[in-house]
Design an enzyme around this catalytic site. Structure first.
Site, short mmCIF file in Angstrom:
data_model
loop_
_atom_site.label_atom_id
_atom_site.label_comp_id
_atom_site.label_asym_id
_atom_site.label_seq_id
_atom_site.Cartn_x
_atom_site.Cartn_y
_atom_site.Cartn_z
N GLY A 8 0.83 -1.21 0.00
CA GLY A 8 0.00 0.00 0.00
C GLY A 8 0.86 1.25 0.00
O GLY A 8 0.45 2.30 0.49
N GLY A 11 -0.37 4.68 -1.23
CA GLY A 11 -1.53 5.26 -0.55
C GLY A 11 -1.15 6.44 0.35
O GLY A 11 0.01 6.85 0.41
N GLN A 12 -2.16 6.97 1.06
CA GLN A 12 -1.96 8.16 1.88
C GLN A 12 -0.85 7.96 2.92
O GLN A 12 0.05 8.78 3.04
CB GLN A 12 -3.27 8.53 2.61
CG GLN A 12 -3.17 9.81 3.40
CD GLN A 12 -4.25 9.96 4.48
OE1 GLN A 12 -4.96 9.00 4.80
NE2 GLN A 12 -4.36 11.14 5.04
N ASP A 53 0.11 -7.39 -5.93
CA ASP A 53 -1.29 -7.51 -5.53
C ASP A 53 -1.30 -8.42 -4.30
O ASP A 53 -0.99 -9.61 -4.40
CB ASP A 53 -2.08 -8.14 -6.70
CG ASP A 53 -3.52 -8.45 -6.31
OD1 ASP A 53 -3.90 -8.19 -5.15
OD2 ASP A 53 -4.24 -8.97 -7.18
N TYR A 143 -15.85 -2.83 6.59
CA TYR A 143 -14.46 -2.44 6.90
C TYR A 143 -14.14 -2.75 8.37
O TYR A 143 -13.12 -3.35 8.70
CB TYR A 143 -14.30 -0.95 6.60
CG TYR A 143 -12.99 -0.33 7.00
CD1 TYR A 143 -11.80 -0.70 6.37
CD2 TYR A 143 -12.93 0.67 7.98
CE1 TYR A 143 -10.60 -0.09 6.71
CE2 TYR A 143 -11.73 1.28 8.33
CZ TYR A 143 -10.57 0.90 7.68
OH TYR A 143 -9.38 1.49 8.02
N LYS A 147 -11.53 -5.40 10.19
CA LYS A 147 -10.52 -4.97 11.16
C LYS A 147 -10.61 -5.80 12.45
O LYS A 147 -9.59 -6.17 13.03
CB LYS A 147 -10.64 -3.46 11.45
CG LYS A 147 -10.23 -2.58 10.28
CD LYS A 147 -8.78 -2.79 9.87
CE LYS A 147 -8.30 -1.84 8.79
NZ LYS A 147 -6.95 -2.14 8.31
N ILE A 173 -6.56 9.91 9.49
CA ILE A 173 -5.21 10.47 9.35
C ILE A 173 -5.25 11.69 8.42
O ILE A 173 -5.81 11.61 7.32
CB ILE A 173 -4.22 9.41 8.80
CG1 ILE A 173 -4.23 8.14 9.69
CG2 ILE A 173 -2.81 10.00 8.69
CD1 ILE A 173 -3.81 8.33 11.13
#
Ligand code: AKB
Length: 321
Positions: A8, A11-12, A53, A143, A147, A173
């Site tokens: 990832g 990503g951010q 992936d 989601y 988690k 975040i």
């Protein structure tokens, strides 16, 4: 010396965490892995990059073996809002991805794995103010379900296989480098971009919506200091609550208005309001503080000032070519 893989990485969080890890452990010791999103120049030019992936076990295994990886920061995930639009995809990417990473770690006798959980593990039945470390976990989103299941899986790999897997429950975040995508807390980042560029923003949650948030430098500190802590200090192998700042969407808009007085914010709640209403407003992180010394640095004022400075500088640099 660690050989680190960051999934990832486009990503951010991944895009900034990878650069920090490269500063700490050496550029060639931190492999950035992305999948759908193209990597930016900074990521590509500062060290190795692989397209991986995480739901494809073989491609993950190949990358791990090619680079002799002994530590993984597994950040690749589908976030809450996208997860509600496509729950099947959220289950597939979040659960199969984590399972593949844990299996690769077990197979290759890795030293350590970091995997972020989220405040989304809490649902409407948990106390919403100062939500404790240990409380009822019945999330209302797919989601959140991935988690909770992920936390249990990490705990299982620790107790059953002795894998040193560590986790924190990230709040929303806020960061100036890469936009988040598909989360419920995304408004707290988008508002800064729109305030600077258009002086107006239409927020997708109500003005009085309060959620726990954290500025990126604190997020990086929480993740890396947990990973560096002596194993004897890590008593919780599901995931630690980490708090930083809590504010309403209206309070954030008011703080931005101190620097951009003409900024106007209106509120048009959509399906994400329901998700926000099921999450905590603030977090009790006393266990993380006591066990491995967690302490955030930024408050609403210092975060807002820094965000605006960083974004204005970036936009100015982009405009001048
Ligand atoms: C989201 O909004 O989905 C994430 C999170 C709080 O985990 N930012």
């Amino acid at each position: 010396m660690r050989e680190i893989l960051v999934t990832g990485a486009t990503g951010q969080i991944g895009s900034e965490l990878t650069i920090e890890l490269r500063k700490k452990y050496g550029t060639n010791h931190v492999v950035a892995a992305g999948h759908k999103k193209e990597p930016g120049r900074k990521l590509l030019e500062s060290g190795p990059y692989e397209s991986v992936d995480v739901t494809d076990r073989e491609s993950l295994q190949k990358t791990v073996q090619k680079h002799g990886i002994d530590t993984v920061y597994h950040l690749a995930a589908i976030l809450s809002a996208t997860g509600e639009e496509n729950p099947q995809l959220a289950w597939h990417v979040n659960m199969d991805g984590l399972y593949n990473v844990l299996e690769a770690a077990r197979d290759n006798r890795m030293n350590r794995v970091f995997w972020p959980s989220s405040i989304a593990v809490f649902g409407p039945e948990a106390p919403r103010v100062s939500t404790p470390q240990n409380t009822i976990l019945i999330p209302a989103t797919m989601y959140g379900i991935t988690k909770v299941a992920g936390e249990l899986l990490c705990n299982y790999y620790f107790t059953r296989f002795g894998l040193d897997v560590r986790s924190v429950r990230y709040p929303g975040i806020i960061s100036a480098e890469t936009l988040p995508g598909g989360g419920t807390t995304d408004y707290a980042v988008e508002i800064f971009y729109e305030a600077i560029k258009k002086k107006r923003y239409t927020c997708f949650v109500r003005e009085d919506t309060v959620l726990p948030m954290m500025y990126m430098p604190d997020c990086i500190e929480a993740s890396t200091s947990l990973m560096e802590a002596d194993p004897s200090r890590i008593k919780c192998r599901t995931s630690y609550n980490v708090g930083a700042i809590s504010f309403s969407a209206g309070e954030l808009a008011a703080e931005i208005r101190k620097y951009i007085p003409e900024f106007q914010c209106d509120y048009k709640p959509d399906f994400r309001q329901k998700i926000a209403d099921s999450w905590p407003m603030s977090i009790d992180d006393s266990v993380a503080r006591k066990e491995w010394g967690w302490k955030p640095t930024y408050d609403l004022g210092s975060m807002t000032r820094d965000m605006l400075e960083k974004l204005k500088a970036r936009f100015a640099a982009e405009a001048s070519g």
